[in-house]
Design an enzyme around this catalytic site. Structure first.
Site, PDB file in Angstrom:
ATOM      1  N   ASN A  78       1.321  -1.559   0.002  1.00 59.32           N
ATOM      2  CA  ASN A  78      -0.193  -0.052   0.163  1.00 59.32           C
ATOM      3  C   ASN A  78       0.450   1.333  -0.245  1.00 59.32           C
ATOM      4  O   ASN A  78       0.527   2.201  -0.330  1.00 59.32           O
ATOM      5  CB  ASN A  78      -0.915   0.395   0.998  1.00 59.32           C
ATOM      6  CG  ASN A  78      -1.807   1.193   0.913  1.00 59.32           C
ATOM      7  OD1 ASN A  78      -3.351   1.944  -0.215  1.00 59.32           O
ATOM      8  ND2 ASN A  78      -1.449   2.213   2.315  1.00 59.32           N
ATOM      9  N   ASP A 131       1.211   6.512   0.228  1.00 57.31           N
ATOM     10  CA  ASP A 131       0.692   5.638  -0.266  1.00 57.31           C
ATOM     11  C   ASP A 131       1.413   5.686  -1.978  1.00 57.31           C
ATOM     12  O   ASP A 131       1.215   6.714  -2.482  1.00 57.31           O
ATOM     13  CB  ASP A 131      -0.908   5.762  -0.139  1.00 57.31           C
ATOM     14  CG  ASP A 131      -2.090   5.363   1.114  1.00 57.31           C
ATOM     15  OD1 ASP A 131      -1.807   5.276   1.690  1.00 57.31           O
ATOM     16  OD2 ASP A 131      -3.242   4.962   0.965  1.00 57.31           O
ATOM     17  N   ASP A 162      -0.327  -7.246   3.663  1.00 57.40           N
ATOM     18  CA  ASP A 162       0.023  -5.996   4.418  1.00 57.40           C
ATOM     19  C   ASP A 162      -1.855  -5.021   3.909  1.00 57.40           C
ATOM     20  O   ASP A 162      -1.308  -4.070   3.443  1.00 57.40           O
ATOM     21  CB  ASP A 162       1.044  -5.352   5.349  1.00 57.40           C
ATOM     22  CG  ASP A 162       0.088  -4.068   6.138  1.00 57.40           C
ATOM     23  OD1 ASP A 162       0.353  -4.203   7.091  1.00 57.40           O
ATOM     24  OD2 ASP A 162       0.815  -2.683   5.797  1.00 57.40           O
ATOM     25  N   HIS A 166      -6.803  -1.567   1.275  1.00 52.94           N
ATOM     26  CA  HIS A 166      -6.522   0.218   1.405  1.00 52.94           C
ATOM     27  C   HIS A 166      -5.930   0.588   0.152  1.00 52.94           C
ATOM     28  O   HIS A 166      -5.262   1.443  -0.166  1.00 52.94           O
ATOM     29  CB  HIS A 166      -5.939   1.344   2.596  1.00 52.94           C
ATOM     30  CG  HIS A 166      -6.207   0.692   3.844  1.00 52.94           C
ATOM     31  ND1 HIS A 166      -7.461   1.566   4.188  1.00 52.94           N
ATOM     32  CD2 HIS A 166      -6.548   0.155   4.936  1.00 52.94           C
ATOM     33  CE1 HIS A 166      -7.768   1.931   5.687  1.00 52.94           C
ATOM     34  NE2 HIS A 166      -7.197   0.469   5.657  1.00 52.94           N
ATOM     35  N   GLU A 203      -4.543  -8.902   4.998  1.00 54.75           N
ATOM     36  CA  GLU A 203      -5.053  -8.288   5.488  1.00 54.75           C
ATOM     37  C   GLU A 203      -6.071  -7.474   5.362  1.00 54.75           C
ATOM     38  O   GLU A 203      -6.252  -6.462   5.117  1.00 54.75           O
ATOM     39  CB  GLU A 203      -4.001  -8.002   6.442  1.00 54.75           C
ATOM     40  CG  GLU A 203      -4.815  -6.897   7.758  1.00 54.75           C
ATOM     41  CD  GLU A 203      -3.585  -5.203   8.464  1.00 54.75           C
ATOM     42  OE1 GLU A 203      -4.074  -5.347   9.735  1.00 54.75           O
ATOM     43  OE2 GLU A 203      -3.109  -5.235   7.640  1.00 54.75           O
TER      44      GLU A 203
END
Length: 394
Positions: A78, A131, A162, A166, A203
């Site tokens: 991410n 990001d 991870d 997002h 996740e």
């Protein structure tokens, strides 16, 4: 350090009973990073020198292979570190890397941070973690090259991914965006093309119905956060209602086995610190390890290691012996106060210890295919015995 302790995890001999018997290891970030936790990566192709060298990692993989242990590594897709060369270069608006991150002169909403170039950049997890912009095909190509590198050259068996929910932001939608699902399907196709046996666990922190959307065509498994809380609460209350409801829901919405039961991780207070009695830790372990899926045990959970936030206190050194055993030097953080009473050496000599309970449960899983890959069927227990939870594996 990891290599020297592999026999504790699995010595490669199914006949022995003094190892834990695990068949896989998830390494939290081992790539270079300026932070102690490693989730802000500065070099996706290196090994953090605090852990050793590339040669040390290769030796570790060889030793794991000898014991038939699979190894997956944390892959933080991410965001990068704000010290990553990509981001350093990207601050120049004329750089080809500028569009590798998300920039705005007048942003609206949270998670924007001021850069030296007068612009602001998006970093959901803070200014030190900008990001990446996966709307740029060059970013996807770069990350795919990194995936290939770790699968082929570093010989890992897969990844823990991870914060996958997002990856894309769409206005106020900062998790589970449609573009995230689309990108992950492409990612899945790619890593399976490199190695069809490669394994990923995502996740995607959220309720069961949302987590289940990521399998089977984006990742192989996802951590089941709702069920983790239900197992803890049922063990704590000694009442089956929450875990019965949660595990029934997981069985209903997930493809068979494509979820990862766990009790706690490196972002949560440790299981034993949340439970009032030792017996409840035994119950929680049984609820997790007798259920289907791919179970993950956070290091030290099997001996009841304690710890509550801040994060440094739930990531303390493993408690091997009454005097530590983690290092002959100065550990990065002090062991927990119960080190002398709660450690591997003492629990190994106690037939009734939590560690021996974990060893026995894992041996059961390794012995009986029904416990690893079999069906799960709820068996109704009497309403006046809420502390009894019954199911059948076949």
């Amino acid at each position: 350090g990891l290599t020297s302790r592999l026999d504790y995890l699995n010595d490669g001999d199914p006949a022995t009973t003094d190892d834990l018997g695990v068949s896989g290891i998830w390494l939290m970030p081992v790539m270079p990073s300026p932070s102690y936790h490693g989730y802000d990566v500065t070099d996706y192709r290196g090994i953090n020198p605090q852990y050793g060298s590339t040669e040390d990692f290769a030796a570790f993989i060889d030793a794991a292979r000898e014991r038939d242990i699979k190894v997956i590594v944390d892959l933080v897709m991410n965001h990068t570190s704000s010290e990553h060369p990509w981001f350093v270069e990207a601050q120049d608006p004329n750089s080809p890397k500028h569009d590798w991150y998300l920039w705005s002169a007048n942003p609206t909403g949270p998670h924007w941070h001021q850069a030296d170039n007068g612009l602001q950049y998006y970093g959901f997890f803070g200014p030190h973690m900008p990001d990446l912009n996966y709307a740029n095909p060059e970013v996807t190509e770069a990350m795919f090259d990194i995936v290939r590198f770790w699968l082929e050259e570093m010989r890992v068996d897969g990844f823990r991914l991870d914060a996958i929910k997002h990856l894309f932001e769409d206005g106020k939608m900062v998790e589970h965006a449609p573009a995230t699902f689309e990108w992950l399907r492409e990612f899945y196709t790619f890593y399976k093309s490199v190695n069809p046996e490669a394994f990923t666990v995502g996740e995607a922190w959220g309720k069961t119905s949302l987590a289940a959307r990521y399998v089977p065509d984006m990742v192989d498994t996802v951590f089941e956060f709702t069920m983790a809380e239900a197992m803890i609460q049922s063990a704590l209350s000694e009442d089956r209602e929450l875990v019965e409801r949660s595990q029934s829901r997981v069985d209903e919405v997930f493809p068979a086995g494509q979820f990862a039961p766990f009790l706690a991780n490196h972002d949560q207070n440790r299981t034993r610190s949340r439970l009032l009695k030792e017996e409840q830790a035994f119950s929680a372990a049984s609820l997790q390890l007798l259920y289907p899926g791919v179970p993950f045990i956070y290091y030290g959970e099997e001996i009841g290691m304690q710890g509550t936030k801040p994060d440094e206190n739930i990531r303390r050194p493993m408690q091997w012996t009454p005097d530590g055993g983690f290092t002959t030097g100065e550990p990065w953080n002090a062991p927990y106060e119960d080190l002398a009473e709660r450690n591997v050496a003492l629990q190994t000599t106690d037939a009734d210890s939590l560690l021996q309970h974990y060893r026995a449960l894992i041996r059961l899983r390794n012995t009986y295919p029904a416990l690893r890959t079999g069906d799960w069927r709820l068996v109704n227990a009497a309403e006046d015995t809420p502390s009894v939870y019954s199911f059948m594996r076949a």
